[in-house]
Design a protein around this motif. Structure first.
Motif, mmCIF file in Angstrom:
data_model
loop_
_atom_site.group_PDB
_atom_site.id
_atom_site.type_symbol
_atom_site.label_atom_id
_atom_site.label_comp_id
_atom_site.label_asym_id
_atom_site.label_seq_id
_atom_site.Cartn_x
_atom_site.Cartn_y
_atom_site.Cartn_z
ATOM 1 N N GLU A 2 -41.824 -70.999 -74.471
ATOM 2 C CA GLU A 2 -41.468 -71.667 -75.716
ATOM 3 C C GLU A 2 -40.538 -70.817 -76.562
ATOM 4 N N SER A 3 -40.738 -69.486 -76.561
ATOM 5 C CA SER A 3 -39.906 -68.617 -77.383
ATOM 6 C C SER A 3 -38.451 -68.645 -76.944
ATOM 7 N N ASP A 4 -38.188 -68.933 -75.668
ATOM 8 C CA ASP A 4 -36.812 -69.013 -75.176
ATOM 9 C C ASP A 4 -36.033 -70.115 -75.869
ATOM 10 N N LYS A 5 -36.732 -71.170 -76.295
ATOM 11 C CA LYS A 5 -36.063 -72.330 -76.864
ATOM 12 C C LYS A 5 -35.760 -72.172 -78.352
ATOM 13 N N LYS A 6 -36.381 -71.205 -79.000
ATOM 14 C CA LYS A 6 -36.174 -70.994 -80.431
ATOM 15 C C LYS A 6 -34.990 -70.058 -80.647
ATOM 16 N N ARG A 7 -34.081 -70.472 -81.508
ATOM 17 C CA ARG A 7 -32.886 -69.671 -81.780
ATOM 18 C C ARG A 7 -33.109 -68.835 -83.040
ATOM 19 N N ILE A 8 -32.947 -67.538 -82.899
ATOM 20 C CA ILE A 8 -33.108 -66.608 -84.016
ATOM 21 C C ILE A 8 -31.773 -65.926 -84.272
ATOM 22 N N ALA A 9 -31.324 -65.976 -85.518
ATOM 23 C CA ALA A 9 -30.084 -65.307 -85.909
ATOM 24 C C ALA A 9 -30.427 -64.081 -86.735
ATOM 25 N N ILE A 10 -29.793 -62.967 -86.398
ATOM 26 C CA ILE A 10 -29.959 -61.721 -87.137
ATOM 27 C C ILE A 10 -28.597 -61.380 -87.743
ATOM 28 N N ILE A 11 -28.569 -61.197 -89.056
ATOM 29 C CA ILE A 11 -27.305 -60.939 -89.743
ATOM 30 C C ILE A 11 -27.226 -59.458 -90.086
ATOM 31 N N GLY A 12 -26.364 -58.746 -89.354
ATOM 32 C CA GLY A 12 -26.181 -57.323 -89.570
ATOM 33 C C GLY A 12 -26.670 -56.512 -88.389
ATOM 34 N N ALA A 13 -25.867 -55.516 -87.963
ATOM 35 C CA ALA A 13 -26.242 -54.657 -86.832
ATOM 36 C C ALA A 13 -26.362 -53.209 -87.276
ATOM 37 N N GLY A 17 -31.011 -54.418 -88.339
ATOM 38 C CA GLY A 17 -30.634 -55.433 -87.356
ATOM 39 C C GLY A 17 -30.943 -55.013 -85.939
ATOM 40 N N LEU A 18 -30.727 -53.731 -85.625
ATOM 41 C CA LEU A 18 -31.033 -53.237 -84.280
ATOM 42 C C LEU A 18 -32.521 -53.356 -83.988
ATOM 43 N N MET A 19 -33.350 -52.978 -84.958
ATOM 44 C CA MET A 19 -34.797 -53.055 -84.732
ATOM 45 C C MET A 19 -35.285 -54.495 -84.691
ATOM 46 N N ALA A 20 -34.729 -55.345 -85.530
ATOM 47 C CA ALA A 20 -35.110 -56.759 -85.495
ATOM 48 C C ALA A 20 -34.795 -57.355 -84.133
ATOM 49 N N CYS A 21 -33.628 -57.003 -83.592
ATOM 50 C CA CYS A 21 -33.232 -57.507 -82.275
ATOM 51 C C CYS A 21 -34.151 -56.967 -81.185
ATOM 52 N N LYS A 22 -34.420 -55.690 -81.227
ATOM 53 C CA LYS A 22 -35.241 -55.048 -80.199
ATOM 54 C C LYS A 22 -36.637 -55.666 -80.130
ATOM 55 N N TYR A 23 -37.258 -55.848 -81.277
ATOM 56 C CA TYR A 23 -38.646 -56.326 -81.271
ATOM 57 C C TYR A 23 -38.751 -57.830 -81.027
ATOM 58 N N THR A 24 -37.755 -58.602 -81.414
ATOM 59 C CA THR A 24 -37.792 -60.023 -81.053
ATOM 60 C C THR A 24 -37.516 -60.205 -79.561
ATOM 61 N N LEU A 25 -36.665 -59.367 -78.996
ATOM 62 C CA LEU A 25 -36.447 -59.395 -77.543
ATOM 63 C C LEU A 25 -37.746 -59.128 -76.797
ATOM 64 N N GLU A 26 -38.509 -58.166 -77.273
ATOM 65 C CA GLU A 26 -39.767 -57.817 -76.618
ATOM 66 C C GLU A 26 -40.762 -58.974 -76.626
ATOM 67 N N LYS A 27 -40.648 -59.859 -77.601
ATOM 68 C CA LYS A 27 -41.555 -61.007 -77.701
ATOM 69 C C LYS A 27 -41.022 -62.224 -76.939
ATOM 70 N N GLY A 28 -39.940 -62.032 -76.193
ATOM 71 C CA GLY A 28 -39.443 -63.114 -75.346
ATOM 72 C C GLY A 28 -38.382 -63.993 -75.961
ATOM 73 N N PHE A 29 -37.907 -63.655 -77.168
ATOM 74 C CA PHE A 29 -36.867 -64.455 -77.810
ATOM 75 C C PHE A 29 -35.485 -64.004 -77.335
ATOM 76 N N ASN A 30 -34.498 -64.838 -77.618
ATOM 77 C CA ASN A 30 -33.104 -64.516 -77.293
ATOM 78 C C ASN A 30 -32.283 -64.513 -78.582
ATOM 79 N N PRO A 31 -32.420 -63.464 -79.385
ATOM 80 C CA PRO A 31 -31.736 -63.450 -80.682
ATOM 81 C C PRO A 31 -30.233 -63.260 -80.530
ATOM 82 N N ILE A 32 -29.515 -63.723 -81.525
ATOM 83 C CA ILE A 32 -28.085 -63.486 -81.604
ATOM 84 C C ILE A 32 -27.820 -62.703 -82.893
ATOM 85 N N VAL A 33 -27.084 -61.601 -82.783
ATOM 86 C CA VAL A 33 -26.822 -60.722 -83.924
ATOM 87 C C VAL A 33 -25.364 -60.887 -84.350
#
Length: 521
Positions: A2-13, A17-33
Protein backbone atom coordinates in the motif's frame (compact mmCIF):
# COMPACT_ATOMS: atom_id res chain seq x y z
CA UNK A 1 2.36 -2.85 -0.95
CA UNK A 2 0.00 0.00 0.00
CA UNK A 3 2.84 2.42 0.79
CA UNK A 4 4.08 2.11 -2.81
CA UNK A 5 0.87 3.74 -4.03
CA UNK A 6 1.10 6.81 -1.78
CA UNK A 7 3.02 9.74 -3.22
CA UNK A 8 5.14 11.72 -0.76
CA UNK A 9 6.81 14.98 -1.76
CA UNK A 10 9.78 16.32 0.19
CA UNK A 11 10.67 19.96 -0.41
CA UNK A 12 14.36 20.62 0.13
CA UNK A 13 17.48 18.41 0.06
CA UNK A 14 19.27 19.86 3.05
CA UNK A 15 19.86 17.82 6.18
CA UNK A 16 16.14 17.56 6.99
CA UNK A 17 15.20 16.54 3.44
CA UNK A 18 17.87 13.84 3.29
CA UNK A 19 16.68 12.29 6.55
CA UNK A 20 13.02 12.55 5.59
CA UNK A 21 13.81 10.73 2.35
CA UNK A 22 15.93 8.07 4.03
CA UNK A 23 13.37 7.14 6.67
CA UNK A 24 10.35 7.17 4.35
CA UNK A 25 12.29 4.91 1.97
CA UNK A 26 12.88 2.50 4.84
CA UNK A 27 9.11 2.30 5.41
CA UNK A 28 8.52 1.26 1.80
CA UNK A 29 7.50 4.61 0.31
CA UNK A 30 8.81 6.12 -2.92
CA UNK A 31 9.33 9.78 -2.03
CA UNK A 32 10.25 12.46 -4.51
CA UNK A 33 12.56 15.26 -3.31
CA UNK A 34 12.45 18.71 -4.93
CA UNK A 35 15.61 20.78 -4.52
CA UNK A 36 15.86 24.31 -5.90
CA UNK A 37 19.65 24.21 -6.11
CA UNK A 38 21.93 21.96 -8.12
CA UNK A 39 23.22 20.00 -5.12
CA UNK A 40 22.38 18.74 -1.64
CA UNK A 41 23.35 20.20 1.71
CA UNK A 42 21.16 23.27 2.11
CA UNK A 43 23.03 26.07 3.91
CA UNK A 44 26.17 23.92 4.05
CA UNK A 45 26.46 24.07 0.27
CA UNK A 46 26.71 27.87 0.25
CA UNK A 47 28.50 29.40 3.20
CA UNK A 48 31.52 31.55 4.01
CA UNK A 49 35.04 30.13 3.86
CA UNK A 50 35.63 30.05 7.63
CA UNK A 51 32.35 28.32 8.55
CA UNK A 52 32.54 25.15 10.62
CA UNK A 53 30.37 23.24 13.03
CA UNK A 54 29.37 24.97 16.25
CA UNK A 55 28.26 21.66 17.71
CA UNK A 56 30.66 18.88 18.76
CA UNK A 57 30.49 16.32 15.96
CA UNK A 58 29.40 13.54 18.34
CA UNK A 59 26.13 15.47 18.71
CA UNK A 60 26.00 16.36 15.02
CA UNK A 61 25.94 12.99 13.32
CA UNK A 62 23.41 10.53 11.99
CA UNK A 63 22.47 7.81 14.46
CA UNK A 64 23.31 5.01 12.01
CA UNK A 65 26.09 6.66 9.97
CA UNK A 66 29.17 7.85 11.84
CA UNK A 67 31.70 10.44 10.80
CA UNK A 68 34.62 9.03 8.78
CA UNK A 69 37.61 8.01 10.90
CA UNK A 70 39.87 10.46 9.08
CA UNK A 71 37.82 13.40 10.44
CA UNK A 72 39.65 13.98 13.72
CA UNK A 73 38.46 17.51 14.43
CA UNK A 74 35.81 18.08 17.08
CA UNK A 75 34.34 20.82 14.90
CA UNK A 76 34.70 19.87 11.20
CA UNK A 77 34.69 22.68 8.63
CA UNK A 78 31.92 23.22 6.08
CA UNK A 79 33.72 21.21 3.38
CA UNK A 80 33.97 18.19 5.68
CA UNK A 81 30.31 18.55 6.68
CA UNK A 82 29.23 18.67 3.04
CA UNK A 83 31.34 15.59 2.21
CA UNK A 84 29.73 13.79 5.16
CA UNK A 85 26.25 14.64 3.86
CA UNK A 86 27.18 13.42 0.36
CA UNK A 87 28.49 10.15 1.82
CA UNK A 88 25.21 9.69 3.72
CA UNK A 89 23.13 10.34 0.59
CA UNK A 90 25.22 7.88 -1.43
CA UNK A 91 25.19 5.20 1.27
CA UNK A 92 21.39 5.20 1.55
CA UNK A 93 20.79 5.70 -2.20
CA UNK A 94 18.98 9.02 -1.73
CA UNK A 95 20.37 10.91 -4.74
CA UNK A 96 18.21 9.12 -7.37
CA UNK A 97 15.13 10.39 -5.52
CA UNK A 98 16.11 14.07 -5.86
CA UNK A 99 14.99 16.41 -8.63
CA UNK A 100 17.62 19.15 -8.65
CA UNK A 101 17.05 22.70 -9.96
CA UNK A 102 13.37 22.19 -9.16
CA UNK A 103 11.94 25.00 -7.05
CA UNK A 104 8.52 24.48 -5.48
CA UNK A 105 6.87 27.87 -5.86
CA UNK A 106 3.62 27.07 -4.05
CA UNK A 107 1.54 24.23 -2.67
CA UNK A 108 -2.26 24.03 -2.65
CA UNK A 109 -4.53 21.62 -0.79
CA UNK A 110 -7.18 20.22 -3.12
CA UNK A 111 -10.37 18.99 -1.47
CA UNK A 112 -14.01 18.69 -2.42
CA UNK A 113 -15.00 21.44 0.00
CA UNK A 114 -12.97 23.69 2.29
CA UNK A 115 -15.92 23.53 4.69
CA UNK A 116 -14.86 19.96 5.42
CA UNK A 117 -11.63 21.23 6.98
CA UNK A 118 -13.51 23.18 9.66
CA UNK A 119 -15.78 20.26 10.50
CA UNK A 120 -13.02 17.70 11.07
CA UNK A 121 -12.38 16.58 14.64
CA UNK A 122 -9.42 14.51 13.54
CA UNK A 123 -6.38 15.69 11.57
CA UNK A 124 -7.13 15.20 7.88
CA UNK A 125 -10.55 13.84 8.87
CA UNK A 126 -9.13 10.57 10.17
CA UNK A 127 -6.07 11.28 12.36
CA UNK A 128 -4.03 9.32 9.84
CA UNK A 129 -1.38 10.62 7.40
CA UNK A 130 -3.35 9.99 4.22
CA UNK A 131 -6.88 11.18 3.63
CA UNK A 132 -9.38 10.09 0.98
CA UNK A 133 -10.77 13.65 0.92
CA UNK A 134 -7.76 15.68 -0.14
CA UNK A 135 -4.40 15.85 -1.88
CA UNK A 136 -1.64 18.43 -2.28
CA UNK A 137 -0.91 20.07 -5.61
CA UNK A 138 2.65 21.33 -6.03
CA UNK A 139 3.74 23.86 -8.63
CA UNK A 140 7.39 23.21 -9.47
CA UNK A 141 9.57 25.55 -11.51
CA UNK A 142 12.26 23.72 -13.44
CA UNK A 143 15.35 25.83 -14.05
CA UNK A 144 17.57 23.00 -15.21
CA UNK A 145 17.48 23.68 -18.95
CA UNK A 146 19.72 26.73 -19.66
CA UNK A 147 18.60 26.84 -23.32
CA UNK A 148 14.96 27.43 -22.41
CA UNK A 149 13.77 31.02 -22.85
CA UNK A 150 11.99 30.87 -19.47
CA UNK A 151 11.70 28.37 -16.62
CA UNK A 152 8.92 25.87 -17.07
CA UNK A 153 6.33 25.03 -14.44
CA UNK A 154 5.11 21.53 -13.77
CA UNK A 155 2.31 20.46 -11.46
CA UNK A 156 2.52 17.38 -9.22
CA UNK A 157 -0.26 15.88 -7.11
CA UNK A 158 0.79 14.03 -3.97
CA UNK A 159 -0.76 12.48 -0.88
CA UNK A 160 1.60 13.99 1.70
CA UNK A 161 4.09 16.88 1.81
CA UNK A 162 7.16 17.23 4.03
CA UNK A 163 8.52 20.78 4.09
CA UNK A 164 12.29 20.79 4.70
CA UNK A 165 13.14 24.32 3.62
CA UNK A 166 15.15 25.38 6.67
CA UNK A 167 15.00 28.67 8.54
CA UNK A 168 18.22 30.34 7.42
CA UNK A 169 17.98 30.85 3.68
CA UNK A 170 16.14 32.44 0.75
CA UNK A 171 14.23 35.31 2.39
CA UNK A 172 16.58 37.78 4.12
CA UNK A 173 15.40 40.17 6.80
CA UNK A 174 16.30 43.68 5.64
CA UNK A 175 15.77 46.48 8.20
CA UNK A 176 13.44 49.34 7.33
CA UNK A 177 14.88 52.85 7.13
CA UNK A 178 13.29 56.32 6.97
CA UNK A 179 13.01 57.96 3.56
CA UNK A 180 16.39 59.06 2.15
CA UNK A 181 18.23 57.32 4.98
CA UNK A 182 18.41 53.81 3.55
CA UNK A 183 20.86 51.98 1.26
CA UNK A 184 19.68 54.01 -1.77
CA UNK A 185 21.68 57.06 -0.59
CA UNK A 186 24.89 55.09 0.03
CA UNK A 187 27.63 55.25 -2.59
CA UNK A 188 29.10 51.93 -1.54
CA UNK A 189 27.78 48.38 -1.79
CA UNK A 190 25.12 46.91 0.53
CA UNK A 191 24.42 43.21 0.68
CA UNK A 192 22.91 40.67 3.03
CA UNK A 193 25.05 37.98 4.66
CA UNK A 194 23.15 35.46 2.51
CA UNK A 195 24.50 37.09 -0.65
CA UNK A 196 28.03 37.14 0.77
CA UNK A 197 27.80 33.47 1.76
CA UNK A 198 26.83 32.26 -1.72
CA UNK A 199 29.88 33.84 -3.34
CA UNK A 200 32.84 31.69 -4.28
CA UNK A 201 35.65 32.15 -1.77
CA UNK A 202 37.90 33.97 -4.25
CA UNK A 203 35.07 36.28 -5.35
CA UNK A 204 34.25 37.14 -1.72
CA UNK A 205 37.93 37.77 -0.96
CA UNK A 206 38.21 40.07 -3.97
CA UNK A 207 35.05 41.96 -2.95
CA UNK A 208 36.34 42.89 0.52
CA UNK A 209 40.00 43.34 -0.40
CA UNK A 210 41.31 46.71 0.81
CA UNK A 211 37.75 47.86 1.57
CA UNK A 212 36.29 49.40 4.72
CA UNK A 213 33.68 46.80 5.65
CA UNK A 214 30.96 47.22 8.26
CA UNK A 215 29.01 44.16 9.40
CA UNK A 216 25.61 44.69 11.06
CA UNK A 217 24.52 42.21 13.74
CA UNK A 218 25.88 40.04 16.54
CA UNK A 219 24.62 36.55 15.82
CA UNK A 220 26.65 33.70 14.32
CA UNK A 221 26.84 35.00 10.74
CA UNK A 222 27.75 38.53 11.81
CA UNK A 223 30.55 37.47 14.14
CA UNK A 224 31.95 34.91 11.67
CA UNK A 225 31.93 37.33 8.72
CA UNK A 226 33.47 40.15 10.76
CA UNK A 227 36.25 37.83 11.96
CA UNK A 228 36.88 36.58 8.41
CA UNK A 229 37.08 40.12 6.99
CA UNK A 230 39.38 41.27 9.81
CA UNK A 231 41.70 38.31 9.27
CA UNK A 232 41.96 39.04 5.53
CA UNK A 233 42.16 42.84 5.53
CA UNK A 234 44.17 43.41 8.69
CA UNK A 235 44.63 46.72 10.45
CA UNK A 236 45.21 48.69 7.23
CA UNK A 237 41.51 48.31 6.33
CA UNK A 238 39.82 47.37 9.62
CA UNK A 239 36.36 45.84 9.78
CA UNK A 240 33.66 47.27 12.05
CA UNK A 241 31.06 45.10 13.77
CA UNK A 242 28.03 47.26 14.55
CA UNK A 243 25.50 45.69 16.89
CA UNK A 244 22.48 46.57 18.98
CA UNK A 245 22.54 43.80 21.59
CA UNK A 246 25.56 41.94 22.92
CA UNK A 247 25.38 38.16 23.31
CA UNK A 248 27.51 35.66 25.15
CA UNK A 249 30.14 34.25 22.78
CA UNK A 250 31.48 30.91 23.97
CA UNK A 251 34.92 29.47 23.12
CA UNK A 252 34.95 26.04 21.49
CA UNK A 253 36.54 24.27 24.45
CA UNK A 254 33.55 25.10 26.68
CA UNK A 255 30.97 23.62 24.32
CA UNK A 256 31.47 19.95 25.32
CA UNK A 257 30.75 20.98 28.92
CA UNK A 258 27.49 22.61 27.84
CA UNK A 259 26.42 19.60 25.78
CA UNK A 260 27.32 17.11 28.50
CA UNK A 261 24.90 19.03 30.70
CA UNK A 262 21.99 18.08 28.43
CA UNK A 263 20.93 15.11 30.55
CA UNK A 264 17.87 13.98 32.48
CA UNK A 265 19.08 15.44 35.76
CA UNK A 266 19.39 18.89 34.19
CA UNK A 267 15.91 18.58 32.71
CA UNK A 268 14.50 18.01 36.20
CA UNK A 269 15.36 21.68 36.82
CA UNK A 270 13.28 22.90 33.85
CA UNK A 271 9.55 23.58 34.06
CA UNK A 272 7.52 21.53 31.61
CA UNK A 273 4.13 22.10 29.99
CA UNK A 274 1.21 20.69 31.97
CA UNK A 275 3.46 19.55 34.82
CA UNK A 276 1.95 18.26 38.05
CA UNK A 277 2.67 19.66 41.50
CA UNK A 278 5.53 17.25 42.31
CA UNK A 279 7.38 17.94 39.04
CA UNK A 280 6.81 21.68 39.49
CA UNK A 281 8.13 21.54 43.07
CA UNK A 282 11.18 19.51 42.02
CA UNK A 283 12.00 22.06 39.30
CA UNK A 284 11.63 24.90 41.81
CA UNK A 285 13.98 23.23 44.30
CA UNK A 286 16.63 22.31 41.73
CA UNK A 287 16.51 25.42 39.53
CA UNK A 288 19.12 27.31 41.64
CA UNK A 289 21.67 24.83 40.27
CA UNK A 290 20.96 26.14 36.77
CA UNK A 291 21.44 29.69 38.00
CA UNK A 292 24.79 28.73 39.53
CA UNK A 293 25.88 27.09 36.27
CA UNK A 294 24.83 30.13 34.24
CA UNK A 295 26.57 32.56 36.58
CA UNK A 296 29.74 30.44 36.59
CA UNK A 297 29.96 30.55 32.79
CA UNK A 298 29.29 34.28 32.77
CA UNK A 299 31.93 35.01 35.40
CA UNK A 300 34.45 32.87 33.55
CA UNK A 301 33.81 34.63 30.23
CA UNK A 302 34.06 38.08 31.84
CA UNK A 303 37.33 37.04 33.53
CA UNK A 304 38.89 35.52 30.41
CA UNK A 305 37.86 38.16 27.83
CA UNK A 306 37.72 41.96 27.83
CA UNK A 307 33.94 42.14 27.56
CA UNK A 308 33.55 45.22 29.73
CA UNK A 309 36.33 47.08 27.92
CA UNK A 310 34.55 46.71 24.57
CA UNK A 311 30.98 47.16 25.89
CA UNK A 312 30.20 43.51 25.17
CA UNK A 313 28.70 42.43 28.50
CA UNK A 314 25.18 41.11 27.75
CA UNK A 315 22.28 42.23 29.91
CA UNK A 316 20.70 38.76 29.87
CA UNK A 317 21.71 35.51 31.53
CA UNK A 318 23.79 32.94 29.65
CA UNK A 319 21.14 30.28 30.26
CA UNK A 320 18.42 32.46 28.75
CA UNK A 321 20.51 32.83 25.63
CA UNK A 322 20.82 29.06 25.27
CA UNK A 323 17.11 28.49 25.84
CA UNK A 324 16.33 31.19 23.26
CA UNK A 325 18.42 29.39 20.59
CA UNK A 326 20.91 32.26 20.34
CA UNK A 327 24.15 30.35 20.59
CA UNK A 328 27.32 31.88 19.15
CA UNK A 329 30.79 30.34 19.19
CA UNK A 330 33.87 32.52 19.47
CA UNK A 331 35.82 32.58 16.17
CA UNK A 332 39.54 31.90 16.34
CA UNK A 333 41.66 34.98 17.18
CA UNK A 334 38.58 37.17 17.55
CA UNK A 335 39.93 39.25 20.43
CA UNK A 336 43.42 39.29 18.89
CA UNK A 337 41.95 41.05 15.86
CA UNK A 338 40.28 43.60 18.15
CA UNK A 339 43.55 44.14 20.02
CA UNK A 340 45.65 44.69 16.87
CA UNK A 341 43.11 47.09 15.36
CA UNK A 342 41.83 44.82 12.58
CA UNK A 343 38.35 44.72 14.09
CA UNK A 344 36.37 47.49 15.80
CA UNK A 345 33.20 46.99 17.83
CA UNK A 346 30.44 49.57 18.02
CA UNK A 347 27.25 49.23 20.00
CA UNK A 348 24.29 51.37 18.99
CA UNK A 349 20.52 51.19 19.15
CA UNK A 350 20.03 52.51 15.61
CA UNK A 351 21.81 53.56 12.46
CA UNK A 352 21.04 54.94 9.02
CA UNK A 353 22.87 55.37 5.74
CA UNK A 354 24.56 58.45 4.33
CA UNK A 355 26.52 59.00 1.13
CA UNK A 356 29.87 57.78 2.42
CA UNK A 357 28.89 55.40 5.19
CA UNK A 358 26.62 55.07 8.22
CA UNK A 359 25.18 57.54 10.69
CA UNK A 360 25.45 55.80 14.07
CA UNK A 361 23.25 56.99 16.91
CA UNK A 362 25.24 58.93 19.50
CA UNK A 363 28.16 59.72 17.21
CA UNK A 364 28.83 63.05 15.53
CA UNK A 365 30.87 61.71 12.62
CA UNK A 366 29.72 59.12 10.07
CA UNK A 367 31.20 55.64 10.10
CA UNK A 368 33.06 55.62 6.79
CA UNK A 369 32.38 52.43 4.86
CA UNK A 370 32.81 50.99 1.39
CA UNK A 371 30.76 47.83 1.98
CA UNK A 372 27.95 47.16 4.46
CA UNK A 373 26.98 43.54 5.12
CA UNK A 374 23.60 43.08 6.82
CA UNK A 375 23.79 39.95 8.97
CA UNK A 376 20.26 40.63 10.18
CA UNK A 377 18.70 37.19 9.92
CA UNK A 378 15.88 35.77 7.83
CA UNK A 379 12.10 36.02 7.60
CA UNK A 380 11.54 32.33 8.23
CA UNK A 381 7.88 32.73 9.26
CA UNK A 382 7.06 34.67 6.10
CA UNK A 383 8.98 32.19 3.97
CA UNK A 384 6.91 29.34 5.41
CA UNK A 385 3.64 31.23 5.03
CA UNK A 386 4.35 32.14 1.41
CA UNK A 387 4.71 28.48 0.46
CA UNK A 388 0.92 28.07 0.75
CA UNK A 389 -1.39 29.44 -1.94
CA UNK A 390 -4.40 29.13 0.38
CA UNK A 391 -5.09 32.20 2.52
CA UNK A 392 -6.60 29.84 5.08
CA UNK A 393 -3.30 28.04 5.61
CA UNK A 394 -1.35 31.29 5.41
CA UNK A 395 -3.43 32.54 8.32
CA UNK A 396 -2.77 29.30 10.21
CA UNK A 397 0.94 30.12 10.04
CA UNK A 398 0.81 33.90 10.47
CA UNK A 399 -1.95 34.33 13.05
CA UNK A 400 -0.71 31.86 15.64
CA UNK A 401 2.44 31.96 17.74
CA UNK A 402 1.96 28.47 19.19
CA UNK A 403 4.59 25.86 18.31
CA UNK A 404 3.74 22.89 16.12
CA UNK A 405 2.58 19.59 17.55
CA UNK A 406 5.69 17.51 18.23
CA UNK A 407 7.39 20.50 16.59
CA UNK A 408 6.54 19.30 13.10
CA UNK A 409 2.73 19.04 12.68
CA UNK A 410 0.32 21.97 12.43
CA UNK A 411 -3.04 20.82 13.84
CA UNK A 412 -5.02 22.71 11.18
CA UNK A 413 -2.95 21.81 8.09
CA UNK A 414 -3.64 18.20 7.00
CA UNK A 415 -1.30 15.75 5.30
CA UNK A 416 1.75 17.93 5.83
CA UNK A 417 4.75 17.95 8.16
CA UNK A 418 7.52 20.51 8.68
CA UNK A 419 11.03 19.27 9.50
CA UNK A 420 14.04 21.40 10.37
CA UNK A 421 11.91 24.34 11.49
CA UNK A 422 12.45 23.78 15.22
CA UNK A 423 15.74 25.13 16.56
CA UNK A 424 17.97 23.03 18.75
CA UNK A 425 21.51 22.96 20.19
CA UNK A 426 22.08 20.01 17.83
CA UNK A 427 19.71 20.43 14.90
CA UNK A 428 20.68 17.23 13.08
CA UNK A 429 20.07 15.12 16.18
CA UNK A 430 16.65 16.62 16.99
CA UNK A 431 15.49 16.62 13.36
CA UNK A 432 16.47 12.99 12.89
CA UNK A 433 14.28 12.05 15.87
CA UNK A 434 11.30 13.77 14.27
CA UNK A 435 12.11 12.19 10.90
CA UNK A 436 11.92 8.75 12.52
CA UNK A 437 8.71 9.67 14.34
CA UNK A 438 7.17 10.94 11.09
CA UNK A 439 8.17 7.78 9.19
CA UNK A 440 6.44 5.65 11.84
CA UNK A 441 3.35 7.84 11.54
CA UNK A 442 3.31 7.57 7.75
CA UNK A 443 3.64 3.79 8.06
CA UNK A 444 0.46 3.71 10.16
CA UNK A 445 2.11 2.70 13.43
CA UNK A 446 0.07 5.26 15.38
CA UNK A 447 -2.58 7.92 14.88
CA UNK A 448 -2.59 11.56 15.92
CA UNK A 449 -4.85 12.80 18.72
CA UNK A 450 -7.88 14.93 17.91
CA UNK A 451 -7.24 18.41 16.58
CA UNK A 452 -8.49 19.93 19.84
CA UNK A 453 -6.09 17.74 21.87
CA UNK A 454 -3.15 18.77 19.70
CA UNK A 455 -4.11 22.43 20.02
CA UNK A 456 -4.34 22.06 23.80
CA UNK A 457 -0.88 20.51 23.79
CA UNK A 458 0.79 23.29 21.77
CA UNK A 459 -0.98 25.98 23.80
CA UNK A 460 0.44 24.41 26.98
CA UNK A 461 3.89 24.59 25.43
CA UNK A 462 3.41 28.23 24.49
CA UNK A 463 2.08 29.15 27.93
CA UNK A 464 4.97 27.39 29.66
CA UNK A 465 7.68 28.88 27.46
CA UNK A 466 6.25 32.41 27.43
CA UNK A 467 6.38 32.33 31.21
CA UNK A 468 10.08 31.43 31.09
CA UNK A 469 11.28 33.32 28.02
CA UNK A 470 8.92 36.32 28.05
CA UNK A 471 9.89 38.69 25.18
CA UNK A 472 12.46 36.19 23.86
CA UNK A 473 9.81 33.55 23.14
CA UNK A 474 9.79 32.05 19.63
CA UNK A 475 7.67 29.09 18.67
CA UNK A 476 10.56 27.54 16.78
CA UNK A 477 12.56 27.35 19.99
CA UNK A 478 10.56 25.78 22.81
CA UNK A 479 12.40 22.54 23.55
CA UNK A 480 16.08 23.59 23.64
CA UNK A 481 16.59 22.55 27.27
CA UNK A 482 14.07 19.69 27.09
CA UNK A 483 15.48 17.55 24.29
CA UNK A 484 15.21 14.26 26.20
CA UNK A 485 11.72 15.09 27.46
CA UNK A 486 10.59 15.69 23.86
CA UNK A 487 12.30 12.51 22.68
CA UNK A 488 10.43 10.61 25.41
CA UNK A 489 7.17 11.86 23.94
CA UNK A 490 8.20 10.77 20.44
CA UNK A 491 9.23 7.34 21.74
CA UNK A 492 5.92 6.95 23.56
CA UNK A 493 3.99 7.78 20.37
CA UNK A 494 6.01 5.24 18.38
CA UNK A 495 5.66 2.61 21.09
CA UNK A 496 9.32 2.08 21.97
CA UNK A 497 11.24 2.31 25.23
CA UNK A 498 12.30 5.88 25.99
CA UNK A 499 14.95 4.78 28.50
CA UNK A 500 18.00 4.25 26.29
CA UNK A 501 20.82 3.81 28.82
CA UNK A 502 21.98 0.59 30.44
CA UNK A 503 21.79 1.59 34.09
CA UNK A 504 20.23 4.13 36.42
CA UNK A 505 23.12 6.56 36.98
CA UNK A 506 23.88 6.78 33.26
CA UNK A 507 20.19 7.31 32.58
CA UNK A 508 20.13 10.22 35.00
CA UNK A 509 23.50 11.92 34.49
CA UNK A 510 24.88 10.90 31.08
CA UNK A 511 24.20 13.09 28.06
CA UNK A 512 21.87 11.75 25.40
CA UNK A 513 23.02 11.82 21.78
CA UNK A 514 22.13 10.46 18.33
CA UNK A 515 23.61 7.00 18.95
CA UNK A 516 21.19 6.42 21.84
CA UNK A 517 18.32 6.38 19.35
CA UNK A 518 19.92 4.29 16.62
CA UNK A 519 17.28 1.57 16.78
CA UNK A 520 13.97 3.32 17.28
CA UNK A 521 11.52 0.48 16.76
Amino acid sequence: MESDKKRIAIIGAGISGLMACKYTLEKGFNPIVFEARSGIGGVWSQTIESTKLQTPKDFYQFSDFSWPREVKETYPDHTQVLEYLHAYALHFNILPRIKFNSKVTCIDYVTSSTADLHSWDLWGGSGEPFSPWGKWRLTVRNGQNPSASAPTDQVYQVDFVILCMGRYSDLPNIPDFPLSKGPEVFNGKVLHSMDYAVMDDDVAADLIKEKRVTVIGFQKSAVDIAAEVANKNGETHPCTLLFKTAHWIVPEYLLPLVFQGLNRFTELMIHKPGEGFFIWLLAMLLSPLLWIFSMSIECYLKYMYPLKKYNMVPTHRFLKQISSCMFTVLPANFYDRIKDGSLFLKKSQSFSFCRNGLIVQGESKPLLSDIVILATGYKSEEKLKNMFSSTLFQKCIAESSAPFYRECIHPQIPQLAILGYADSPAILYSTEMRSKWLAHFLAGNFRLPTISKMEEDVMEWEKCKRRDEKESYRRSCVSTLLQIYCNDQLCKDVGCNSRRKNWFLAELFAAYGPKDYKDLS
